[in-house]
Design a protein around this motif. Structure first.
Motif, PDB file in Angstrom:
ATOM      1  N   LEU A  85       1.060   5.647  -0.476  1.00 46.88           N
ATOM      2  CA  LEU A  85       0.321   6.899  -0.412  1.00 46.88           C
ATOM      3  C   LEU A  85       0.521   7.645  -1.729  1.00 46.88           C
ATOM      4  O   LEU A  85       1.634   8.073  -2.044  1.00 46.88           O
TER       5      LEU A  85
ATOM      6  N   THR B 290       0.837  -1.193   0.000  1.00 44.59           N
ATOM      7  CA  THR B 290       0.000   0.000   0.000  1.00 44.59           C
ATOM      8  C   THR B 290       0.869   1.239   0.000  1.00 44.59           C
ATOM      9  O   THR B 290       1.738   1.394   0.869  1.00 44.59           O
TER      10      THR B 290
ATOM     11  N   GLU C   9      -4.256   6.225  -0.059  1.00 45.65           N
ATOM     12  CA  GLU C   9      -3.547   4.952  -0.051  1.00 45.65           C
ATOM     13  C   GLU C   9      -4.089   4.042  -1.150  1.00 45.65           C
ATOM     14  O   GLU C   9      -5.289   3.867  -1.305  1.00 45.65           O
TER      15      GLU C   9
END
Length: 425
Positions: free
Chosen positions: A400, A398, A406
């Motif tokens: 940003l 994951t 995200e």
């Protein structure tokens, strides 16, 4: 078949045909009925004009036939009446009975307009007796130049010139025989010789001018079409020519690729622009254009798994062009799949583009990617994650992403053993 090109083609064909036909003039509507294949505006105008002129010549044939009947030239009257019957029947069949017979109609028209005036010339006994009716046959090569092609008109003109020269020479010879038999003067022979020279000379000059004009017009039209097709997809170009504007389409399942040439900004300050742009970048863009064409894609948009094959070939082409100019640029590519709004806006300069959150996401995939690899969203991975014969896939977890929050992303690296995705499929 999914993706943007297929959907745009469907949009182009489903709902617009009847509306487009309804907005045309009578002769254009008849041309549409007579045509089997899809038409561009040039073909439509040509065919409508040809049908209108053909109807006029059928009417003229009827007038000539009545005139010959009134003068009791019954054999000569058969010719224009036969022309009216043949072309009227073919025109009716072409427009009303069976669609797609336009080419047959043109061939019949050119043959009839070539042969029948010559037949009337013979039936009436020569150029003086017929009033120069054979000149009508000159419409055949002229019509071929404007409504078929310049090259085809040459063949028709060769036939016309040969038959005309033969008939006029025969008239000249018979006039000379009559002069010898009846002891007349040679003034009539000289007059007919002048007529032969003037007619064929003038018509040759006129045809040469028409031929060159038609050939240059065909060349200019082809070049203009090539330029337009390099800017706009064919389906969009067709819709603009039909008067549909603005064009706004909501399309689902579009795969979008963003690519950045890593190090180009720094290199532009160190290398001469003629070398960097005029040679290296020009060769690279030509190579990219070629692989886009080979995969049957559009520069702004692509379909499904083929976008990955395109990316693979882009890496290979950059490697080849780098080696040619002894440079070491890298590509950073980002891809995403999703819905977009596609269309053409503006009045002065048409530009086809795509908009939407999917476009922004693909751009973020590129800017957050790694040089030499393809950074993709999870949606894109779900679509192409089975292409292990071409790529090594690695999850990035994951991340940003600016403007997105995200996101779960993946990286694909081309297998070192792959030479060309296009050759492999």
């Amino acid at each position: 078949m999914d993706g943007t090109l297929a959907q745009l083609s469907a949009l182009d064909l489903l709902d617009q045909e009847e509306d487009f036909t309804a907005r045309q003039t009578l002769w254009k509507r008849l041309a549409i009925r007579a045509s089997q294949k899809p038409r561009n505006q040039k073909q439509l105008i040509q065919r409508a004009t040809f049908l209108m002129l053909s109807a006029s010549t059928i009417l003229a044939g009827a007038v000539w036939g009545v005139m010959y009947l009134f003068l009791r030239e019954y054999v000569a009257a058969l010719m224009p009446f036969a022309y009216c019957a043949i072309m009227g029947a073919v025109l009716f069949s072409c427009v009303c009975r069976a669609r797609g017979r336009y080419d047959l109609f043109v061939t019949c028209q050119l043959c009839c307009i070539l042969v029948l005036p010559f037949a009337v010339h013979v039936a009436l006994g020569g150029v003086r007796e017929s009033g120069g009716v054979l000149l009508w046959s000159f419409l055949c090569p002229m019509g071929a130049a404007f409504f078929r092609s310049a090259e085809e008109s040459l063949r028709w003109f060769g036939i016309y010139a040969g038959v005309s020269a033969s008939l006029l020479s025969w008239d000249l010879w018979t006039a000379a025989v009559e002069r010898d038999d009846y002891g007349g003067h040679g003034d009539g022979v000289v007059t007919q010789l002048y007529f032969l020279m003037n007619v064929l000379g003038l018509e040759s000059i006129v045809f040469a001018a028409v031929f060159l004009f038609a050939k240059d017009l065909e060349k200019e039209y082809t070049q203009s079409e090539q330029v337009l097709r390099s800017i706009l997809p064919p389906a969009i170009l067709k819709r603009i020519k039909r008067g549909e504007f603005p064009i706004v389409d909501h399309v689902h399942g579009v795969s979008i690729l963003f690519a950045d040439l890593v190090g180009f900004t720094k290199a532009s300050a160190d290398l001469h622009p003629n070398f960097l742009v005029g040679l290296f970048l020009n060769d690279l863009f030509h190579a990219f254009d070629e692989v886009v064409y080979q995969h049957g894609l559009e520069k702004i948009k692509t379909i499904g798994e083929r976008i990955m094959l395109l990316a693979l070939d882009m890496f290979q082409e950059l490697k080849r062009v780098n080696a040619k100019y002894k440079l070491d640029f890298e590509l950073r590519i980002g891809v995403h799949v999703g819905p977009v709004v596609a269309g053409v806006l503006g009045r002065k300069r048409f530009t086809y583009d795509v908009w939407g959150d999917s476009v922004n996401t693909a751009s973020r995939m590129e800017s957050n990617g790694i040089p030499g690899s393809i950074h993709m969203s999870s949606d894109m991975y779900n679509l192409v994650g089975n292409m292990h014969q071409y790529f090594e896939f690695h999850p990035c977890g994951t991340k940003l992403i600016k403007g997105k929050g995200e996101m779960k992303t993946f990286v694909a690296k081309p297998l070192s053993s792959m030479k060309s995705a296009f050759l492999a499929i």
